[in-house]
Design a protein around this motif. Structure first.
Motif, PDB file in Angstrom:
ATOM      1  N   ASN A 185      44.934  41.101  42.620  1.00 18.46           N
ATOM      2  CA  ASN A 185      45.560  41.653  43.823  1.00 18.46           C
ATOM      3  C   ASN A 185      45.249  43.147  43.868  1.00 18.46           C
ATOM      4  OD1 ASN A 185      47.383  42.948  42.090  1.00 18.46           O
ATOM      5  ND2 ASN A 185      49.012  41.460  42.434  1.00 18.46           N
ATOM      6  N   GLN A 186      45.818  43.870  44.836  1.00 20.63           N
ATOM      7  CA  GLN A 186      45.486  45.286  44.993  1.00 20.63           C
ATOM      8  C   GLN A 186      45.882  46.116  43.778  1.00 20.63           C
ATOM      9  OE1 GLN A 186      47.451  44.628  48.859  1.00 20.63           O
ATOM     10  NE2 GLN A 186      46.276  46.388  49.555  1.00 20.63           N
ATOM     11  N   THR A 187      47.058  45.842  43.218  1.00 16.28           N
ATOM     12  CA  THR A 187      47.514  46.577  42.042  1.00 16.28           C
ATOM     13  C   THR A 187      46.612  46.318  40.849  1.00 16.28           C
ATOM     14  OG1 THR A 187      49.813  46.484  42.789  1.00 16.28           O
ATOM     15  CG2 THR A 187      49.448  46.917  40.456  1.00 16.28           C
ATOM     16  N   GLU A 188      46.264  45.066  40.631  1.00 14.19           N
ATOM     17  CA  GLU A 188      45.410  44.701  39.498  1.00 14.19           C
ATOM     18  C   GLU A 188      44.007  45.269  39.656  1.00 14.19           C
ATOM     19  OE1 GLU A 188      48.146  40.747  39.224  1.00 14.19           O
ATOM     20  OE2 GLU A 188      46.130  40.599  40.081  1.00 14.19           O
ATOM     21  N   ALA A 189      43.497  45.293  40.887  1.00 15.68           N
ATOM     22  CA  ALA A 189      42.184  45.881  41.135  1.00 15.68           C
ATOM     23  C   ALA A 189      42.193  47.372  40.811  1.00 15.68           C
ATOM     24  CB  ALA A 189      41.769  45.658  42.589  1.00 15.68           C
ATOM     25  N   ASP A 190      43.293  48.044  41.137  1.00 15.35           N
ATOM     26  CA  ASP A 190      43.460  49.468  40.818  1.00 15.35           C
ATOM     27  C   ASP A 190      43.420  49.674  39.302  1.00 15.35           C
ATOM     28  OD1 ASP A 190      44.193  52.114  40.551  1.00 15.35           O
ATOM     29  OD2 ASP A 190      46.017  51.963  41.729  1.00 15.35           O
ATOM     30  N   ILE A 191      44.153  48.845  38.555  1.00 10.87           N
ATOM     31  CA  ILE A 191      44.193  48.975  37.103  1.00 10.87           C
ATOM     32  C   ILE A 191      42.819  48.722  36.483  1.00 10.87           C
ATOM     33  CG2 ILE A 191      45.109  47.899  34.994  1.00 10.87           C
ATOM     34  CD1 ILE A 191      47.749  47.522  36.511  1.00 10.87           C
ATOM     35  N   LEU A 192      42.100  47.759  37.016  1.00  9.52           N
ATOM     36  CA  LEU A 192      40.793  47.402  36.471  1.00  9.52           C
ATOM     37  C   LEU A 192      39.703  48.421  36.785  1.00  9.52           C
ATOM     38  CD1 LEU A 192      40.781  43.591  37.317  1.00  9.52           C
ATOM     39  CD2 LEU A 192      40.743  44.566  35.027  1.00  9.52           C
ATOM     40  N   THR A 193      39.818  49.073  37.947  1.00  9.58           N
ATOM     41  CA  THR A 193      38.720  49.934  38.406  1.00  9.58           C
ATOM     42  C   THR A 193      39.092  51.396  38.583  1.00  9.58           C
ATOM     43  OG1 THR A 193      39.192  49.598  40.765  1.00  9.58           O
ATOM     44  CG2 THR A 193      37.791  47.955  39.667  1.00  9.58           C
ATOM     45  N   GLY A 194      40.397  51.697  38.660  1.00  6.46           N
ATOM     46  CA  GLY A 194      40.819  53.057  38.931  1.00  6.46           C
ATOM     47  C   GLY A 194      40.775  53.414  40.407  1.00  6.46           C
TER      48      GLY A 194
END
Length: 323
Positions: A185-194
């Motif tokens: 999801n958007q939060t997880e994508a942020d954590i994975l990619t910054g």
């Protein structure tokens, strides 16, 4: 013969309190209802796969208790092959404590229980099951060493590895290199990619970084906006937004699990990533309109009727008024 989907993941007993708003630190609030039900991201995704038409197997662990055994029976009743679910002695089945507010948002705390007792030895005992599957679907509620070993066995035997990276956490490089398809999801994508994902441009940037890590296909879920689907497969577009379905959310607890299960079922049936994301958006949209985790996951016929109804509404809205 339909392609085989193996889900390796968690089984939890969910304790759900429905509240008007989330409590603040030190605050006691009254709930409008309290329910105990089957859950766990792994079990939820297995149920989604089975209800939506997938040939589904599950590898997991429960405790030496009646709640766990009852959930396994429920999974079997859904048509899921449960022969690879292990009962761990001297421990309890995992537990999730949830608050769900009036907006359908949730707060969740988890005690891993038997989920945390899965070992590499358990995975090795099921080597042939992983090797014989067409898809291996993973989440983050069992030990990382277990997931990594299963992913490597899958890769060695040309079983496609699908990761729903939830609950959100950082991952080792080796971990992501073993993944063929990822569904953050958007939060997880942020954590994975910054990269903070909030629109198509930022989703494109995040997907590009995930591709650089060796992941062929990416589907980033973005709530009612839909999902951003991107593939490195030759001849595919760089990526595009697949629109969601405007619905009133009652409970979003199982939305991500439903999306991942639906996406995989559609891919197993030979649909493109974009077509699969459309079907997954519809399935997740229908899911959030009901309360509960597994109880909210729709069946195939319901999703097909939902898509048809939405299309009819869109067609009617496009007809000019000549009166």
């Amino acid at each position: 013969m339909s392609k085989q989907i193996l889900v390796l993941g968690s089984i939890n007993v969910d304790h759900v309190l429905r509240v008007d708003c989330f409590p603040k630190a030190g605050q006691t609030i009254a709930a409008s209802s309290y329910n105990i039900m089957a859950g766990g991201k792994g079990a939820n995704q297995a149920v989604a796969c089975a209800r939506l038409g997938g040939n589904t197997f599950m590898m997991a662990a429960i405790g030496q208790d009646d709640p766990g055994r009852e959930i396994v029976q429920q999974l079997s009743d859904e048509g899921i092959d449960t022969s690879a679910i292990t009962e761990i002695v001297d421990t309890e089945t995992g537990v999730a404590l949830m608050f769900v507010n009036a907006k359908g948002e949730n707060m969740i705390g988890i005690s891993a229980g038997a989920n945390g007792c899965l070992t590499e030895e358990h995975i090795e005992q099921k080597h042939s099951l992983i090797a014989g599957a067409d898809y291996l679907l993973l989440q983050q509620e069992v030990p990382e060493s277990v997931i990594l070993q299963a992913a490597h066995i899958a890769r060695e035997n040309h079983t496609k590895v699908v990761l729903n990276p939830a609950p959100a956490t950082m991952f080792s490089g080796d971990y992501l290199q073993a993944v063929d398809l990822i569904t953050p999801n958007q939060t997880e994508a942020d954590i994975l990619t910054g990269i903070k994902v909030f629109d198509e441009k930022s989703a494109t940037q995040a997907a590009a970084l995930l591709h650089q890590k060796g992941i062929t296909d990416v589907a980033i879920t973005m709530g009612q906006d839909g999902a951003f689907a991107s593939s490195m497969t030759p001849g595919h577009p760089e990526g595009l937004m697949v629109p969601g379905f405007p619905v009133k959310a009652i409970d979003t607890t199982a939305a991500g699990d439903t999306f991942s299960g639906a996406l995989l079922v559609a891919l197993a049936e030979g649909k493109s990533l974009e077509e699969a994301a459309f079907f997954a958006n519809a399935s997740a949209g229908l899911c959030v309109m009901s309360a509960g985790s597994q109880s909210s996951i729709p069946y195939r016929f319901q999703v097909e009727e939902f898509i048809q109804c939405d299309q009819e509404i869109a067609d009617a809205a496009a007809i000019p008024d000549t009166s």
